[in-house]
Design an enzyme around this catalytic site. Sequence first.
Site, mmCIF file in Angstrom:
data_model
loop_
_atom_site.group_PDB
_atom_site.id
_atom_site.type_symbol
_atom_site.label_atom_id
_atom_site.label_comp_id
_atom_site.label_asym_id
_atom_site.label_seq_id
_atom_site.Cartn_x
_atom_site.Cartn_y
_atom_site.Cartn_z
ATOM 1 N N ARG A 77 11.630 1.627 7.450
ATOM 2 C CA ARG A 77 11.060 2.852 7.339
ATOM 3 C C ARG A 77 10.802 3.284 8.709
ATOM 4 N NH1 ARG A 77 6.099 2.465 6.972
ATOM 5 N NH2 ARG A 77 5.912 0.176 6.830
ATOM 6 N N TYR A 222 17.958 3.976 3.601
ATOM 7 C CA TYR A 222 17.381 2.419 3.316
ATOM 8 C C TYR A 222 15.671 2.614 2.636
ATOM 9 C CZ TYR A 222 16.237 -2.081 4.444
ATOM 10 O OH TYR A 222 15.933 -3.825 4.183
ATOM 11 N N LYS A 231 7.481 4.327 -1.769
ATOM 12 C CA LYS A 231 6.361 4.941 -0.867
ATOM 13 C C LYS A 231 5.932 6.311 -0.703
ATOM 14 C CE LYS A 231 5.940 0.730 0.873
ATOM 15 N NZ LYS A 231 4.940 0.064 0.722
ATOM 16 N N HIS A 251 -1.960 0.643 -1.544
ATOM 17 C CA HIS A 251 -0.860 -0.265 -1.105
ATOM 18 C C HIS A 251 -1.457 -1.773 -1.357
ATOM 19 C CE1 HIS A 251 1.876 -1.987 2.402
ATOM 20 N NE2 HIS A 251 2.504 -1.770 1.305
ATOM 21 N N SER A 273 2.343 -3.937 5.694
ATOM 22 C CA SER A 273 3.750 -4.516 5.244
ATOM 23 C C SER A 273 3.887 -5.838 5.781
ATOM 24 C CB SER A 273 4.657 -3.509 5.893
ATOM 25 O OG SER A 273 4.003 -2.032 5.688
ATOM 26 N N CYS A 275 3.024 -8.850 5.281
ATOM 27 C CA CYS A 275 1.992 -9.734 5.645
ATOM 28 C C CYS A 275 1.625 -10.756 4.632
ATOM 29 C CB CYS A 275 0.577 -9.119 6.039
ATOM 30 S SG CYS A 275 0.938 -8.374 7.668
ATOM 31 N N ASP A 298 3.027 -4.776 -4.568
ATOM 32 C CA ASP A 298 3.040 -3.527 -3.339
ATOM 33 C C ASP A 298 2.232 -2.229 -3.620
ATOM 34 O OD1 ASP A 298 5.226 -1.462 -1.784
ATOM 35 O OD2 ASP A 298 4.124 -3.117 -0.849
ATOM 36 N N ARG A 390 15.904 -7.256 2.678
ATOM 37 C CA ARG A 390 15.287 -7.124 1.321
ATOM 38 C C ARG A 390 16.099 -7.813 0.006
ATOM 39 N NH1 ARG A 390 9.630 -5.391 1.734
ATOM 40 N NH2 ARG A 390 9.440 -4.717 3.890
ATOM 41 N N ARG A 421 -3.152 -9.632 9.521
ATOM 42 C CA ARG A 421 -2.506 -10.726 10.257
ATOM 43 C C ARG A 421 -3.021 -10.612 11.765
ATOM 44 N NH1 ARG A 421 2.987 -13.090 10.396
ATOM 45 N NH2 ARG A 421 3.449 -11.928 8.518
HETATM 46 O O1 LIG Z 1 10.876 0.424 2.675
HETATM 47 C C1 LIG Z 1 11.631 -0.381 3.350
HETATM 48 O O2 LIG Z 1 12.813 -0.113 4.227
HETATM 49 C C2 LIG Z 1 10.730 -1.714 4.001
HETATM 50 S S1 LIG Z 1 8.957 -1.187 3.840
HETATM 51 C C3 LIG Z 1 8.570 -1.953 2.515
HETATM 52 C C4 LIG Z 1 9.358 -2.157 1.394
HETATM 53 C C5 LIG Z 1 8.760 -2.878 0.179
HETATM 54 C C6 LIG Z 1 7.288 -3.101 -0.051
HETATM 55 N N1 LIG Z 1 6.700 -2.546 1.146
HETATM 56 C C7 LIG Z 1 7.057 -1.979 2.176
HETATM 57 C C8 LIG Z 1 6.263 -1.615 3.255
HETATM 58 O O3 LIG Z 1 6.493 -1.322 4.360
HETATM 59 O O4 LIG Z 1 5.095 -1.646 2.896
HETATM 60 MN MN LIG Z 2 4.613 -2.132 0.883
#
Ligand SMILES: O=C(O)CSc1cccnc1C(=O)O
Ligand SMILES: [Mn+2]
Length: 608
Positions: A77, A222, A231, A251, A273, A275, A298, A390, A421
């Site tokens: 992200r 991505y 998200k 979240h 994220s 954690c 999530d 992932r 964390r």
């Molecule tokens: O979306 C991404 O590229 C990784 S971040 C992510 C992916 C799945 C679940 N949660 C997250 C997050 O950053 O909380």
């Molecule tokens: Mn997440």
Amino acid sequence: MTAAAAQQGTTHQGILDWVTEVAELTQPDDIHWCTGSDEEWVQLTDFLVGTGTFIRLDESKKPNSFYAASDPIDVARVEDRTYICSRDERDAGPTNNWMDPDAMKELMRGLYAGCMKGRTMYVVPFVMGHLEAEHPMFGVEITDSAYVVASMRVMARMGSHVLRKMEELEAAGTEFSWVPALHSVGHPLAEGEDDVAWPCNETKYIVQFPEERMIWSFGSGYGGNALLGKKCYALRIASVMARDEGWLAEHMLILKLTSPEGVVKYVAAAFPSACGKTNLAMLQPTIPGWKVETLGDDIAWMRVGEDGRLWAVNPEYGFFGVAPGTNEHTNPNAMRTIAKGNSVFTNVALTEDGDVWWEGLENPPARATSWKGEPWTPDSTELSSHPNSRYCTPIKQCDILAAEYDDPRGVPIDAILFGGRRRDTIPLVFEARDWTHGTFLGATLSSETTAAAVGQVGVVRRDPMAMLPFIGYNAGDYFNHWITVGKENDAAKLPKIFYVNWFRRDDDGNFVWPGFGENSRVLKWVVERIDGQAAAVETPIGHVPTPESLDTDGLDMSAADLAKCLEVDAEEWKAELPQIQEWFDKFGDDLPGVLWTELDGLRARLEG
Ligand SMILES: O=C(O)CSc1cccnc1C(=O)O
Ligand SMILES: [Mn+2]
């Protein structure tokens, strides 16, 4: 492009108008309306194998599964490229990037112009949550990435049946809306130009227009940047909907905990994220007779039911979990889910026998190809897999998926855990004094940063309710929304709030708490607190377990280490006070006064 206006017309015509407008701007070679069928999956994955984006994994290792490696400029992200373009800058607040929405649209129209040349425009009708929900949360993603379509088919309920449901509702004269979500990798192809394995663009924008309930994304292929149901919709846009409609988009994982006596409790937990949400969501308890089943790892949408309780659903349809560190010890249930195949693995290592591998997984291969496409061996100094690599896997494959996952009403949450964390300061677990104090704990949650977002790792930052990158509006208003939920409902019916920290380290830097399955001991204490059966010590920060109240039978841990886990060091907490003050100062008058009162109370109790 007036997507919002498109929502007002008849659904099909509304969507058609929007698709037409986008096509005129982006100029794709053709348009494909996604059905979500198995045949379509085969066509998509064959096409992706053909472009080199996918490598088909060995059927005997991971059936119907694929490997992908992204461009190294597109691995996580991009928080610095993520915007909340509310009409009023104030409504984005100090924790979000903001630009005037008209200026942003002007800028992005320039980027979208002709960006899909040489590509197919995919139209993905989807729903977050249940199609049978009282108010289905529809979305339509337009994307020029077949990788995104394949991943969305795993992560969300998508395809023709969603469109048909919208048409049924329309025919019945039932009010509903849908979120337009436009995505492009930003990599047009000239006539005859071959595609690259991972098309993307150096220029990235991940933009939410909250008042229009609209998402525009450009330049990344991505994860959360491109799978717009996750998200962007289920947290950033949904958090704005929740503020306006009186519910919570959080979240959080959702799990079902059953005691040896058959008593069931439902727990939601917000950790930043990477954690450990997925590991906790699929926990394999070490204490006899206790069972964990999962509803999600999530995102949780939570509404106060007629019974005054907070009912949660997981709006997603798959897991998009962090691969490194996932193994038979840390998460055997995830391993069993993944082993069934039908998955997409991104930025892990590819083995010579057509399987995948990542750091922390058992049985490292003698040789493999790293996510960067380089030869890798266990002696390599380079990582085989990106830390944010992932697996993308259907939730229905999870053996411990609770039956309640399929219930559109969701489950009534008994406990909310906030966790971070932290190598120090925060004890293993403690209970909030009440909902407002719990909101204070959530609002001041701190954690060391991880690889889930581009940037430095291991830096302690405030990550309120683990929602910092996902709050679709002014975070001060978000805190106030939490306070209001507590005020407007019967506190006795709302979940109790707890704070956990699996990551405390000793003076040598080693983790003091074994974590993973042993975290079931903390869950047991939590539910016993709810039932008034577990003892606690009243401390300046909240109710902390007495060492005796934690079930330590069979736990290989010294009494000194357990005491270290539960320690509340007043000096460490006093050092938190200026950090919390500095954090709260960011919000000025937007911070609810009760949170200042909570801070004053903490200070007084520490100095008492
Ligand atoms: O979306 C991404 O590229 C990784 S971040 C992510 C992916 C799945 C679940 N949660 C997250 C997050 O950053 O909380
Ligand atoms: Mn997440």
